[in-house]
Design an enzyme around this catalytic site. Structure first.
Site, short mmCIF file in Angstrom:
data_model
loop_
_atom_site.label_atom_id
_atom_site.label_comp_id
_atom_site.label_asym_id
_atom_site.label_seq_id
_atom_site.Cartn_x
_atom_site.Cartn_y
_atom_site.Cartn_z
N THR A 30 0.81 -1.32 0.12
CA THR A 30 0.01 -0.03 0.08
C THR A 30 0.88 1.17 -0.03
OG1 THR A 30 -1.85 -1.18 1.20
CG2 THR A 30 -1.55 1.17 1.25
N SER A 47 -7.18 -0.71 -6.45
CA SER A 47 -6.81 -0.99 -5.14
C SER A 47 -5.28 -1.39 -5.27
CB SER A 47 -7.60 -2.48 -4.64
OG SER A 47 -6.97 -2.78 -3.30
N ASN A 73 -4.28 -4.02 -4.07
CA ASN A 73 -4.37 -5.33 -4.11
C ASN A 73 -4.38 -5.95 -5.51
OD1 ASN A 73 -4.10 -4.93 -1.41
ND2 ASN A 73 -6.19 -5.71 -0.85
N THR A 89 35.76 -38.05 -10.97
CA THR A 89 34.39 -38.31 -10.27
C THR A 89 34.88 -38.16 -8.68
OG1 THR A 89 34.78 -40.67 -10.25
CG2 THR A 89 33.35 -39.57 -11.98
N SER A 98 46.08 -10.17 -4.51
CA SER A 98 46.25 -9.91 -3.29
C SER A 98 46.91 -8.77 -2.87
CB SER A 98 47.30 -11.02 -2.89
OG SER A 98 47.83 -10.92 -1.53
N LYS A 117 49.58 -12.76 -7.54
CA LYS A 117 48.56 -13.64 -7.31
C LYS A 117 47.42 -13.31 -8.07
CE LYS A 117 46.04 -16.19 -3.64
NZ LYS A 117 44.75 -15.90 -3.89
#
Length: 465
Positions: free
Chosen positions: A99, A138, A140, A185, A316, A322
Site C-alpha cells: 500500500t 486497489s 491489491n 569423479t 592480493s 597472485k
C-alpha cells in the site's frame, strides 16, 4: 524550506513543498526507516504504467474528466521515463501488502498532474491521489499485476542472456573438441574425456534453464486488474476490466490476459514461488559451473591448472603476482543470493492469510533482485570469463599421462580384479599401466597400444573388441 500542510485519518503533517510525495509517503518513510534497499524502480514504473492505463480507461468511460485524465497520463509517463525517480525512497521492506508503494506513486502522479494543470502541490481538489489517480483500483490488484509485468520483462532479458551463455559454451565445446583431458569423479581420477565434452555438458544444463525460465512467462501473464480489494471487483466495472486488459497489452507489448478468477491472483502467490524455484535451479547450475572452473584453474603451479581463466585484476595485497578467479567467484555469490532469495519468497508466499498476502513487498524485492542479478552476472560471466578462457593443453596431457585411468579399459579383457591389481602395482611402483602390461607380457603390444590410446577411451564402445 517551505512546507504545505496535508491531512489524513491520523492527523496532519508538514510536507516539504519541493516534493511530489504526500502524507502517506512521509508516514511510510518514518515507519520503515531501515536505511536499506528502497522499492525497486522497475516495479514503480509498472505501477505508473497501470495508472496511465487506468486514466485512459476512466477517461474513455467518462468517469474521469478529460483534463484531469490527460494530466495524470502525462505525469505517469514522466514516472515511467525515470524523470521522478528521486521521489521513490520508501524501504522495500514495508508492511501493508504494498500500500505504501502504491500510495507513493499515487501522490507523486497526483501532485505532478496538479502542477501540469497550473495548480499548487497538495491541492487535491484538483487531482486527488485516490479519487482520481487510484480510481477503479486497489493496491491489491495494482501491485501484483505490476510485479508480474516487471517480472516478465526481466525474464525475457534473462532468457536472452542465458541463450547467449549457452552459445558461448557451445563455441568452447567445439574449440576444445580435440583436447583430451582427465575426467574426475568425487575429485578422483576417473576416465579420459575431451575438454569440449565438459563444456558441452555445461551448455546442456544452461539450455534447460533457459527453456524453463522462458516458459514460466506463460503463467505470469494473468493479472487481476479490476478485482480491486479482494478480487470481487467492487468499485470497478466490467467495461473497465476488459478495456484495462486490452490497454495493458497494447502499452507493454506483452500477452497479458485477464484472470477468469481475480480472487485467486489476489491472494495466492505460488506463481512467484515457481518462478523463483526455476531461478534457483539456474543458480545451482551456475554455481556448479563456476566452482568447476575455479577448481580446474587452481594453481598456477600447485593446483590442477588445466583451465586458464582470463586475468581480471590483482588478487592480493600481500602476495605479489597472485591472480584470483574473481568472475566465477562473483557468479557463485550471486547464485547463493538467488538461492537464499528463493527461501524468502517461499516463506513469504506461504504466509498469505485468507484473501490477501501482506508479504508481497518481500516477494517483489527478492524476485526482482534475483532476476536482475542473474541477468547481469550471466552477461559478465560470458563476456569476462567464458569467451576468453583457454585450456592448458600441456597440463591436460601431463595429468592424463600420470593417471591410472586407462586401467578401466582393461576390464573387458582381463576382468575387474586383474585390472585392479595392475592399477595397484602401477601406483606402488610408480610405473605406468603400459609398462606393467609389457613387463609381465599380459597382452600383445598391439592390443595394449589400442586399448590405452586416449582417443579410444572417450567413445561409447569396448576398446579392442
Amino acid at each position: 524550506m517551505n512546507y504545505r500542510l496535508e491531512q489524513d485519518l491520523l492527523g496532519e503533517k508538514n510536507i516539504d513543498d519541493q516534493t511530489y510525495s504526500g502524507i502517506n509517503t512521509v508516514r511510510a518513510l518514518e515507519n520503515f526507516d531501515l536505511n536499506s534497499k528502497t522499492v525497486n524502480l522497475k516495479l514503480v514504473k509498472e505501477i505508473a504504467l497501470i495508472k496511465k492505463a487506468a486514466a485512459m480507461t476512466n477517461k474513455s468511460l467518462k468517469l474521469l474528466e478529460a483534463d484531469k485524465a490527460d494530466a495524470i497520463i502525462k505525469a505517469s509517463e514522466e514516472v515511467i521515463d525515470g524523470k521522478l525517480d528521486d521521489e521513490f525512497k520508501i524501504s522495500a521492506f514495508q508492511g501493508g501488502a504494498g500500500t505504501s508503494t502504491n500510495m507513493n506513486v499515487n501522490e507523486v502522479i497526483a501532485n505532478r498532474a496538479i502542477e501540469l494543470l497550473g495548480g499548487i502541490k497538495g491541492d487535491y481538489d484538483l487531482v486527488h491521489p485516490l479519487n482520481h489517480v487510484n480510481m477503479s483500483q486497489s493496491t491489491n490488484d495494482v501491485y501484483p499485476s505490476a510485479l508480474r509485468i516487471a517480472a516478465i520483462k526481466l525474464i525475457r532479458k534473462l532468457s536472452n542472456s542465458l541463450s547467449n551463455l549457452q552459445e558461448a559454451l557451445q563455441i568452447k565445446e567445439n574449440e576444445f573438441s580435440n583436447i583430451i583431458k582427465l575426467g574426475r569423479t568425487q575429485l578422483m581420477d576417473a576416465l579420459p574425456m575431451t575438454a569440449g565434452q565438459s563444456f558441452g555438458a555445461y551448455s546442456k544444463a544452461i539450455e534447460r534453464d533457459r527453456w524453463r525460465i522462458y516458459k514460466v512467462e506463460e503463467r505470469l501473464r494473468q493479472i487481476n486488474l479490476g478485482g480491486t480489494a479482494i478480487g470481487t471487483g467492487l468499485n470497478a466495472t466490467n467495461k473497465y476490466v476488459f478495456m484495462m486488459t486490452d490497454l495493458i497489452q497494447s502499452l507493454t507489448g506483452l500477452g497479458i490476459a485477464r484472470s477468469d478468477y481475480p480472487m485467486d491472483i489476489t491472494q495466492n502467490c505460488d506463481i512467484f514461488v515457481e518462478t523463483s524455484g526455476l531461478l534457483k535451479s539456474c543458480s545451482v547450475n551456475l554455481l556448479k559451473i563456476s566452482n568447476d572452473l575455479r577448481l580446474l584453474n587452481s594453481g598456477p603451479r600447485g593446483g590442477i591448472g588445466e583451465i586458464i581463466l582470463p586475468k581480471m585484476q590483482a588478487g592480493s595485497t600481500i602476495m605479489p603476482g597472485k591472480v584470483n578467479p574473481v568472475i566465477p567467484e562473483m557468479v557463485a555469490q550471486v547464485s547463493l543470493r538467488v538461492i537464499s532469495n528463493d527461501t524468502a519468497i517461499t516463506m513469504a508466499s506461504s504466509m498469505g492469510q485468507l484473501e490477501l498476502n501482506a508479504f508481497t513487498p518481500l516477494i517483489a524485492e527478492c524476485l526482482l533482485e534475483s532476476l536482475e542479478l542473474l541477468d547481469k552476472s550471466i552477461i559478465i560471466f560470458k563476456e569476462k570469463c567464458i569467451e576468453d578462457l583457454e585450456m592448458n593443453k600441456d597440463r591436460c596431457s601431463e595429468n592424463l599421462e600420470n593417471s591410472l585411468v586407462s586401467a578401466t579399459a582393461l576390464v573387458p579383457h582381463l576382468g575387474y580384479d586383474k585390472a585392479s591389481s595392475i592399477s595397484k602395482k602401477a601406483l606402488e611402483t610408480g610405473k605406468t599401466i603400459r609398462e606393467i602390461l609389457l613387463e609381465e607380457q599380459i597382452l600383445p603390444e598391439e592390443t595394449i597400444d589400442k586399448i590405452l590410446s586416449p582417443a579410444e577411451l572417450i567413445r561409447t564402445h569396448i576398446v579392442g573388441k
